[in-house]
Design a protein around this motif. Structure first.
Motif, PDB file in Angstrom:
ATOM      1  N   ARG A  46       0.815  -1.220   0.000  1.00  0.00           N
ATOM      2  CA  ARG A  46       0.000   0.000   0.000  1.00  0.00           C
ATOM      3  C   ARG A  46       0.843   1.263   0.000  1.00  0.00           C
ATOM      4  N   SER A  47       1.948   1.258   0.697  1.00  0.00           N
ATOM      5  CA  SER A  47       2.776   2.467   0.743  1.00  0.00           C
ATOM      6  C   SER A  47       3.315   2.802  -0.647  1.00  0.00           C
ATOM      7  N   THR A  48       3.601   1.785  -1.462  1.00  0.00           N
ATOM      8  CA  THR A  48       4.036   2.041  -2.840  1.00  0.00           C
ATOM      9  C   THR A  48       2.908   2.672  -3.638  1.00  0.00           C
ATOM     10  N   PHE A  49       1.685   2.188  -3.418  1.00  0.00           N
ATOM     11  CA  PHE A  49       0.532   2.814  -4.080  1.00  0.00           C
ATOM     12  C   PHE A  49       0.518   4.306  -3.772  1.00  0.00           C
ATOM     13  N   TYR A  50       0.642   4.658  -2.482  1.00  0.00           N
ATOM     14  CA  TYR A  50       0.555   6.056  -2.067  1.00  0.00           C
ATOM     15  C   TYR A  50       1.770   6.883  -2.490  1.00  0.00           C
ATOM     16  N   ASP A  51       2.848   6.234  -2.867  1.00  0.00           N
ATOM     17  CA  ASP A  51       3.983   6.961  -3.453  1.00  0.00           C
ATOM     18  C   ASP A  51       3.616   7.527  -4.829  1.00  0.00           C
ATOM     19  N   HIS A  52       2.602   6.921  -5.459  1.00  0.00           N
ATOM     20  CA  HIS A  52       2.239   7.292  -6.825  1.00  0.00           C
ATOM     21  C   HIS A  52       0.913   8.035  -6.926  1.00  0.00           C
ATOM     22  N   PHE A  53      -0.044   7.693  -6.081  1.00  0.00           N
ATOM     23  CA  PHE A  53      -1.379   8.285  -6.164  1.00  0.00           C
ATOM     24  C   PHE A  53      -1.922   8.560  -4.762  1.00  0.00           C
ATOM     25  N   VAL A  54      -2.666   9.655  -4.622  1.00  0.00           N
ATOM     26  CA  VAL A  54      -3.200   9.991  -3.299  1.00  0.00           C
ATOM     27  C   VAL A  54      -4.367   9.084  -2.904  1.00  0.00           C
ATOM     28  N   ASP A  55      -5.108   8.581  -3.891  1.00  0.00           N
ATOM     29  CA  ASP A  55      -6.224   7.684  -3.618  1.00  0.00           C
ATOM     30  C   ASP A  55      -6.621   6.970  -4.906  1.00  0.00           C
ATOM     31  N   LYS A  56      -7.631   6.126  -4.808  1.00  0.00           N
ATOM     32  CA  LYS A  56      -8.055   5.352  -5.977  1.00  0.00           C
ATOM     33  C   LYS A  56      -8.667   6.246  -7.058  1.00  0.00           C
ATOM     34  N   TYR A  57      -9.222   7.374  -6.673  1.00  0.00           N
ATOM     35  CA  TYR A  57      -9.792   8.296  -7.663  1.00  0.00           C
ATOM     36  C   TYR A  57      -8.699   8.901  -8.535  1.00  0.00           C
ATOM     37  N   ALA A  58      -7.579   9.249  -7.913  1.00  0.00           N
ATOM     38  CA  ALA A  58      -6.450   9.799  -8.682  1.00  0.00           C
ATOM     39  C   ALA A  58      -5.916   8.755  -9.658  1.00  0.00           C
ATOM     40  N   LEU A  59      -5.856   7.496  -9.209  1.00  0.00           N
ATOM     41  CA  LEU A  59      -5.420   6.417 -10.099  1.00  0.00           C
ATOM     42  C   LEU A  59      -6.402   6.254 -11.252  1.00  0.00           C
ATOM     43  N   MET A  60      -7.688   6.271 -10.944  1.00  0.00           N
ATOM     44  CA  MET A  60      -8.699   6.112 -11.991  1.00  0.00           C
ATOM     45  C   MET A  60      -8.604   7.243 -13.012  1.00  0.00           C
ATOM     46  N   GLU A  61      -8.469   8.496 -12.540  1.00  0.00           N
ATOM     47  CA  GLU A  61      -8.364   9.634 -13.446  1.00  0.00           C
ATOM     48  C   GLU A  61      -7.125   9.517 -14.338  1.00  0.00           C
ATOM     49  N   ARG A 113     -19.307   6.195 -14.570  1.00  0.00           N
ATOM     50  CA  ARG A 113     -19.194   6.538 -15.995  1.00  0.00           C
ATOM     51  C   ARG A 113     -18.938   8.027 -16.181  1.00  0.00           C
ATOM     52  N   MET A 114     -19.562   8.836 -15.350  1.00  0.00           N
ATOM     53  CA  MET A 114     -19.342  10.286 -15.442  1.00  0.00           C
ATOM     54  C   MET A 114     -17.901  10.647 -15.094  1.00  0.00           C
ATOM     55  N   LEU A 115     -17.317   9.978 -14.118  1.00  0.00           N
ATOM     56  CA  LEU A 115     -15.918  10.218 -13.780  1.00  0.00           C
ATOM     57  C   LEU A 115     -15.018   9.878 -14.969  1.00  0.00           C
ATOM     58  N   PHE A 116     -15.282   8.756 -15.614  1.00  0.00           N
ATOM     59  CA  PHE A 116     -14.517   8.370 -16.796  1.00  0.00           C
ATOM     60  C   PHE A 116     -14.683   9.413 -17.899  1.00  0.00           C
ATOM     61  N   GLN A 117     -15.915   9.786 -18.154  1.00  0.00           N
ATOM     62  CA  GLN A 117     -16.187  10.716 -19.243  1.00  0.00           C
ATOM     63  C   GLN A 117     -15.565  12.083 -18.999  1.00  0.00           C
ATOM     64  N   SER A 118     -15.523  12.522 -17.749  1.00  0.00           N
ATOM     65  CA  SER A 118     -14.930  13.829 -17.473  1.00  0.00           C
ATOM     66  C   SER A 118     -13.439  13.824 -17.791  1.00  0.00           C
ATOM     67  N   GLN A 119     -12.765  12.707 -17.562  1.00  0.00           N
ATOM     68  CA  GLN A 119     -11.341  12.626 -17.906  1.00  0.00           C
ATOM     69  C   GLN A 119     -11.136  12.629 -19.416  1.00  0.00           C
ATOM     70  N   VAL A 120     -12.003  11.933 -20.137  1.00  0.00           N
ATOM     71  CA  VAL A 120     -11.931  11.954 -21.601  1.00  0.00           C
ATOM     72  C   VAL A 120     -12.151  13.383 -22.099  1.00  0.00           C
ATOM     73  N   MET A 121     -13.115  14.067 -21.515  1.00  0.00           N
ATOM     74  CA  MET A 121     -13.396  15.453 -21.914  1.00  0.00           C
ATOM     75  C   MET A 121     -12.192  16.354 -21.657  1.00  0.00           C
ATOM     76  N   ASN A 122     -11.470  16.123 -20.573  1.00  0.00           N
ATOM     77  CA  ASN A 122     -10.275  16.930 -20.296  1.00  0.00           C
ATOM     78  C   ASN A 122      -9.234  16.765 -21.396  1.00  0.00           C
ATOM     79  N   VAL A 123      -9.043  15.537 -21.857  1.00  0.00           N
ATOM     80  CA  VAL A 123      -8.088  15.293 -22.949  1.00  0.00           C
ATOM     81  C   VAL A 123      -8.587  15.957 -24.224  1.00  0.00           C
TER      82      VAL A 123
END
Length: 197
Positions: A46-61, A113-123
């Motif tokens: 888990r500590s390695t996970f947090y070295d890269h992302f603050v939470d699962k939402y940041a990883l998903m984005e 799905r909205m979280l996914f779509q918002s990231q696509v929209m950002n790109v």
């Protein structure tokens, strides 16, 4: 440690985390997935996970943004300029990616799905901003015209894809692009860009 080796290690770890998340999302909802689940699936702590992302939402984005951007860059004939071919590639890639969400998020809900779509929209917005920076208004300092054109185009594309998915679920991205491009090219800012030699 060599900076290139460190960068390779960071990319490799992030790829492991992305793959773990996507694999888990094919089995259960994003909301039910924990950081511990992702770390265990990726075979890291888990500590390695947090070295890269603050939470699962940041990883998903990060995952969605990276995947869509890679898919798009592989399809664009010329990444840096606005053209009908590039616009067609952008629309079809967006349609294909949104369509693929159903397969990747079988257990997902509308919020997911909205979280996914918002990231696509950002790109999409970043790509359009880059393309429209060539427009005459961009060189004269009328940044608001470019920003408005990007907002209108990105939302028109999103709205078109949403409409298409509800009313033409068997339709293709190419068909959607053929219908959307004349609408988008009718935006005055875009017309001026297309008229340039």
């Amino acid at each position: 440690m060599d900076e290139n080796a460190l960068d390779l290690r960071v990319r490799r770890t992030r790829k492991l985390l992305q793959d773990a998340l996507l694999n888990l999302m094919s089995k259960k909802s994003f909301q039910a997935i924990t950081v511990q689940d992702i770390a265990a699936e990726a075979m890291i702590n888990r500590s390695t996970f947090y070295d890269h992302f603050v939470d699962k939402y940041a990883l998903m984005e990060y995952t969605v943004s990276q995947q869509f951007q890679e898919q798009l860059m592989n399809k664009l004939p010329d990444r840096n300029h606005y053209s009908a071919e590039n616009l067609r590639a952008l629309i079809t890639t967006m349609w294909e990616y949104f369509g693929g969400l159903h397969g990747r998020c079988q257990h997902g809900d509308e919020q997911e799905r909205m979280l996914f779509q918002s990231q696509v929209m950002n790109v999409v917005k970043r790509v359009l901003t880059n393309w429209l920076s060539e427009a005459p208004e961009a060189s004269t300092g009328d940044q608001s015209a470019c920003e408005l054109a990007v907002a209108v185009m990105s939302w028109a594309m999103y709205g078109g894809a949403h409409y298409w998915s509800e009313n033409k679920p068997q339709g293709t991205g190419e068909e959607l692009a053929e219908r959307l491009i004349p609408i988008l090219n009718g935006i005055p800012h875009i017309q001026r860009l297309m008229e340039r030699p």
